[in-house]
Design an enzyme around this catalytic site. Structure first.
Site, short mmCIF file in Angstrom:
data_model
loop_
_atom_site.label_atom_id
_atom_site.label_comp_id
_atom_site.label_asym_id
_atom_site.label_seq_id
_atom_site.Cartn_x
_atom_site.Cartn_y
_atom_site.Cartn_z
N CYS A 2 0.92 -1.19 0.10
CA CYS A 2 -0.02 -0.26 0.14
C CYS A 2 0.83 0.94 0.18
O CYS A 2 2.16 1.51 0.65
CB CYS A 2 -0.67 -0.41 1.36
SG CYS A 2 -1.93 -1.47 1.38
N ARG A 27 5.64 0.00 -6.39
CA ARG A 27 5.12 -0.80 -5.31
C ARG A 27 3.90 -1.72 -5.05
O ARG A 27 4.12 -2.59 -4.32
CB ARG A 27 4.81 0.55 -3.80
CG ARG A 27 6.37 0.96 -3.55
CD ARG A 27 5.76 2.09 -2.16
NE ARG A 27 5.65 1.12 -1.04
CZ ARG A 27 6.24 1.32 -0.29
NH1 ARG A 27 7.75 2.33 -0.54
NH2 ARG A 27 6.29 0.40 0.81
N TRP A 75 -3.03 -2.19 -1.74
CA TRP A 75 -2.60 -4.04 -2.01
C TRP A 75 -3.78 -4.65 -0.73
O TRP A 75 -3.02 -3.89 0.24
CB TRP A 75 -1.07 -4.21 -1.99
CG TRP A 75 -0.56 -5.40 -2.11
CD1 TRP A 75 -0.68 -6.19 -3.63
CD2 TRP A 75 -0.22 -6.89 -1.07
NE1 TRP A 75 -0.34 -7.02 -3.54
CE2 TRP A 75 0.17 -7.46 -2.57
CE3 TRP A 75 -0.94 -7.19 -0.20
CZ2 TRP A 75 -0.07 -9.35 -2.46
CZ3 TRP A 75 -0.52 -8.06 0.11
CH2 TRP A 75 0.18 -9.55 -1.21
N ASN A 101 -1.68 1.92 6.11
CA ASN A 101 -1.07 1.09 5.66
C ASN A 101 -0.04 0.73 6.67
O ASN A 101 -0.49 0.36 7.45
CB ASN A 101 0.66 2.06 5.11
CG ASN A 101 0.57 2.27 3.75
OD1 ASN A 101 -0.93 1.74 3.26
ND2 ASN A 101 1.45 2.39 2.92
N GLY A 102 -0.68 -0.81 6.68
CA GLY A 102 -0.15 -1.85 7.42
C GLY A 102 -1.73 -2.60 8.06
O GLY A 102 -2.21 -2.77 7.17
N GLU A 475 17.43 -17.58 -8.62
CA GLU A 475 17.30 -16.41 -9.35
C GLU A 475 16.57 -16.13 -10.31
O GLU A 475 16.08 -15.54 -10.59
CB GLU A 475 18.24 -15.36 -8.81
CG GLU A 475 18.26 -13.70 -9.10
CD GLU A 475 17.04 -13.32 -9.02
OE1 GLU A 475 16.77 -14.17 -7.89
OE2 GLU A 475 16.66 -12.36 -9.16
N LYS A 479 12.84 -14.63 -11.70
CA LYS A 479 12.76 -13.60 -12.08
C LYS A 479 11.61 -14.33 -13.19
O LYS A 479 10.89 -13.48 -13.34
CB LYS A 479 13.85 -13.22 -13.02
CG LYS A 479 14.32 -12.00 -12.99
CD LYS A 479 14.77 -10.85 -12.11
CE LYS A 479 13.81 -11.24 -10.42
NZ LYS A 479 14.22 -10.67 -9.77
N GLU A 482 7.89 -15.04 -12.24
CA GLU A 482 6.53 -13.17 -11.53
C GLU A 482 6.74 -12.36 -12.65
O GLU A 482 5.83 -12.03 -12.26
CB GLU A 482 8.44 -13.04 -10.39
CG GLU A 482 9.32 -12.42 -10.68
CD GLU A 482 9.41 -11.54 -9.60
OE1 GLU A 482 9.14 -10.78 -8.36
OE2 GLU A 482 10.99 -10.81 -9.57
N HIS A 498 17.03 -37.23 -9.10
CA HIS A 498 16.24 -37.77 -8.29
C HIS A 498 15.06 -38.07 -7.83
O HIS A 498 14.49 -37.51 -7.50
CB HIS A 498 17.01 -37.65 -7.04
CG HIS A 498 18.46 -37.29 -6.86
ND1 HIS A 498 18.63 -39.16 -7.23
CD2 HIS A 498 19.89 -37.39 -7.21
CE1 HIS A 498 20.22 -39.45 -6.83
NE2 HIS A 498 20.61 -37.97 -6.83
N LYS A 593 6.24 -4.80 -4.53
CA LYS A 593 7.76 -3.92 -4.63
C LYS A 593 8.49 -4.17 -3.53
O LYS A 593 9.49 -4.70 -3.38
CB LYS A 593 8.59 -2.42 -4.87
CG LYS A 593 9.91 -2.19 -5.42
CD LYS A 593 10.31 -3.16 -5.65
CE LYS A 593 11.86 -2.77 -6.57
NZ LYS A 593 12.05 -3.84 -6.85
C1 AGP Z 1 12.04 -9.17 -6.41
O1 AGP Z 1 12.37 -10.00 -7.85
C2 AGP Z 1 11.10 -9.39 -5.81
N1 AGP Z 1 9.85 -8.80 -6.44
C3 AGP Z 1 10.96 -10.21 -4.05
O2 AGP Z 1 11.43 -11.38 -4.12
C4 AGP Z 1 12.20 -9.43 -3.15
O3 AGP Z 1 13.62 -9.60 -3.81
C5 AGP Z 1 11.72 -9.57 -1.73
O4 AGP Z 1 10.19 -8.92 -1.89
C6 AGP Z 1 12.63 -9.16 -1.06
O5 AGP Z 1 12.66 -7.69 -0.61
P1 AGP Z 1 13.90 -6.86 -0.40
O6 AGP Z 1 14.49 -7.14 -0.69
O7 AGP Z 1 13.00 -5.29 -0.63
O8 AGP Z 1 13.40 -6.82 1.61
#
Ligand code: AGP
Length: 598
Positions: A2, A27, A75, A101-102, A475, A479, A482, A498, A593
């Site tokens: 949010c 975000r 959100w 927010n929260g 990683e 990517k 997501e 396995h 984000k």
């Molecule tokens: C990365 O592409 C992601 N969107 C997500 O996994 C992110 O890395 C994760 O939420 C951690 O965020 P931070 O590094 O701001 O703590």
């Protein structure tokens, strides 16, 4: 997650707020809304919508004089994303208007105890706040009613509150969720993220937890902050050093491509920031905390944990200190047995990830030293840890992290190297080589686009590798999934046979990362195994271990630093696949984000 923006001053509030909400779009959110004071009517008007801020801008008329207002991107946590649940929320008489927010953990108890008979129209915890303030305001001033409400809230909040009976005021409060204040001679802006303040604030102020703020215009817009017992506090003023052009797309079609392209420059910037008299250096204060430490514990989430795995490799190889890596959301509530002489490193691009904050509270209670490695040096995790290291990636707007990951790995390498007793290579020189190799790789991005069109045709995909290539595979898989929504797994190449090899059938893409001499032969055998079962393979290899027929051959760099280079084609693969599928690359569905709820 949010986002919050509020404004009081001489400018048109709706311009500042809607512009701020646009900057917070990265975000992640699913609905949005705004309330502002229509100066001619002397009362607040509220507009809300499900969907993007552009819809909020285009669906309503803001062409009235207005100088006070609050806005929100939501959100969904409590209740589905619909118009009723979106913010701002009003108290039942419409006197108080709130954005939040929260998460308020005890909101059901508060309803039961204080709001019997009050008709709540949304499923949110926020509406409860508005109604508590209203209830208490029947027997005390609005300011006292806000304070009394705050004293009852358990959980996290960044709050802005307006009162229809005192229209030239905004009340603000913060606990655990981020909130900042921006100021200029034109007005006071509130934002849950520094980005929201860029362009209209000359200075910004960080707010401590449990601080209460009253902003008002009595001629000149101004604000006063109070601590938990109501004593006036002075907030430290910081000069705003971000400009609008640093957070735009700079001619690129998407932020993600811009940020991938910035990676060579990010490495050079980090080198410049950490280079003292021609030597890479970490502050003596940070180095001292590692003396006699028997264990390094790394905690992170998502992409940052993948950087943490590479960090483990660096610490164990360069400093010989055993290092363990934990998923933040697991560590917070399922703590493993810990070594007494340990030190914690928290890695977080945003510095606001709630799962990590829950860990930091435990770490501090147990008395362990903590170091946050972050892109946002003003963030909560940076401020609350004992020490901090900045990664200098610059604002990362795309939800999918790219340049921050590379910057995290680079700073981890510099930290491990600085702590190493013996230095068998020149890290500064080797990192410069990486940045040059990255540049020529990014120049060939159209080739990778073609590879994606030819070879990635299924709804599932595998990345395989061994050792640090396995970490890169994790990683790379995150990517691709997501932003393209293709189900992708990162796998230890030798583990595939396995069980998971059962999933390999005709044309399933298997992308192998091969950069390490000691394992290249074995990973190639695994590639043969999947090929024999019909897989379509892509091999990404480092020149020194490459075969002429490999699909992407990376210029030679120091093997330890290969993850910095080999991740780049995987970022481009994800980008071009999502582009081919015409998806919202910078703002993928369901994602935020900065993940500020646990
Ligand atoms: C990365 O592409 C992601 N969107 C997500 O996994 C992110 O890395 C994760 O939420 C951690 O965020 P931070 O590094 O701001 O703590």
């Amino acid at each position: 997650m949010c986002g919050i923006v509020g404004y009081i001053g001489d400018l048109r509030a709706t311009d500042v707020i809607l512009n701020g909400l646009k900057k917070l779009e990265y975000r992640g959110y699913d609905s949005c809304g705004i309330s502002f004071l229509d100066s001619s009517k002397k009362e607040f008007t509220t507009y809300k919508t499900v969907g993007r801020v552009d819809l909020l801008i285009n669906s309503f008329d803001y062409n009235v004089e207005n100088k006070v207002g609050i806005g929100h991107t939501r959100w969904a946590t409590h209740g589905e994303p619909n118009q009723v649940n979106s913010h701002p929320h009003s108290s039942s008489s419409k006197r108080f208007i709130v954005v939040h927010n929260g998460v308020i953990d005890n909101y059901l108890e508060l309803i039961a105890r204080y709001l019997e008979g009050v008709k709540l129209i949304s499923e949110t915890d926020t509406e409860v706040i508005a109604n508590l303030v209203e209830k208490f305001s029947q027997t005390m001033s609005a300011e006292e009613a806000v304070r009394k409400t705050l004293s009852l809230l358990e959980g996290s909040y960044a709050l802005l509150i307006m009162d229809n009976e005192e229209v030239n005021k905004i009340y603000a409060a913060k606990n655990k969720s981020p909130l900042l204040i921006g100021s200029s001679d034109k007005g006071i802006t509130f934002g849950s993220d520094l980005m929201a303040l860029v362009g209209n604030s000359e200075y910004y102020y960080l707010i401590e937890d449990k601080t209460f703020i009253v902003a008002k215009t009595n001629g000149k817009p101004d604000f006063q902050a109070y601590d938990i017992i109501g004593k006036k506090v002075k907030l430290d003023q910081h000069k705003m050093d971000l400009a609008d052009n640093e957070i735009d797309k700079g001619g690129y079609e998407h932020f993600m491509l811009k940020e991938i392209s910035e990676q060579p420059a990010v490495i050079r910037r980090i080198l410049a920031k950490y280079m003292v008299d021609g030597k890479l250096k970490i502050s003596d204060e940070v180095k001292a905390k590692f003396i006699n430490k028997k264990r390094i514990y790394i905690i992170a989430a998502g992409t940052s944990i993948h950087a943490g795995f590479i960090g483990k490799y660096y610490f164990e190889n360069l400093t010989k200190i055993p290092t363990e890596v934990f998923i933040a959301s697991e560590f917070a509530y399922n703590q493993p047995l810990l070594e007494k002489d340990g030190i914690f490193i928290l890695i977080s691009q945003s510095g606001e990830t709630a799962d990590l904050r829950a860990c930091l509270v435990n770490i501090r209670q147990m008395g362990y030293p903590s170091l946050t490695i972050t892109n946002v040096i003003t963030s909560t995790l940076a401020r609350e840890a004992d020490m901090r290291l900045e990664i200098f990636a610059g604002p990362e707007i795309a939800v999918a992290s790219t340049k921050a990951y590379v910057a995290q790995v680079t700073v981890l390498a510099i930290l491990a190297y600085s702590l190493a007793k013996e230095k068998s290579f020149d890290l500064g020189f080797e990192l410069s080589r990486v940045s040059i190799a990255m540049e020529s790789l990014i120049d060939q991005k159209e080739y990778i686009e073609g590879l994606v069109t030819r070879k990635l045709k299924k709804r599932n995909c595998f990345y395989i590798g061994r050792g640090i290539d396995y970490y890169t595979s994790l990683e790379a898989a995150l990517k691709l999934k997501e932003i393209s929504y293709i189900q992708t797994e990162g796998f230890a190449a030798g583990e595939l046979k396995h069980g998971t090899i059962a999933l390999i059938e005709k044309d399933v893409p298997v992308i192998a990362i091969i950069t390490q001499k000691n394992t290249s032969h074995n990973t190639r055998s695994n590639v043969h195994e999947v090929k024999a079962r019909g897989a379509t393979t892509i091999i990404i290899s480092l020149e020194s271990v490459a075969d002429n027929s490999d699909d992407i051959i990376l210029s030679d760099v120091h093997q330890m630093l290969a993850p910095l280079l080999s991740v780049v084609p995987t970022q481009l693969i994800a980008y071009y696949k999502a582009k081919e599928l015409n998806l919202d690359i910078d703002k993928p569905r369901n994602l935020a984000k900065s993940v500020t709820v646990e």
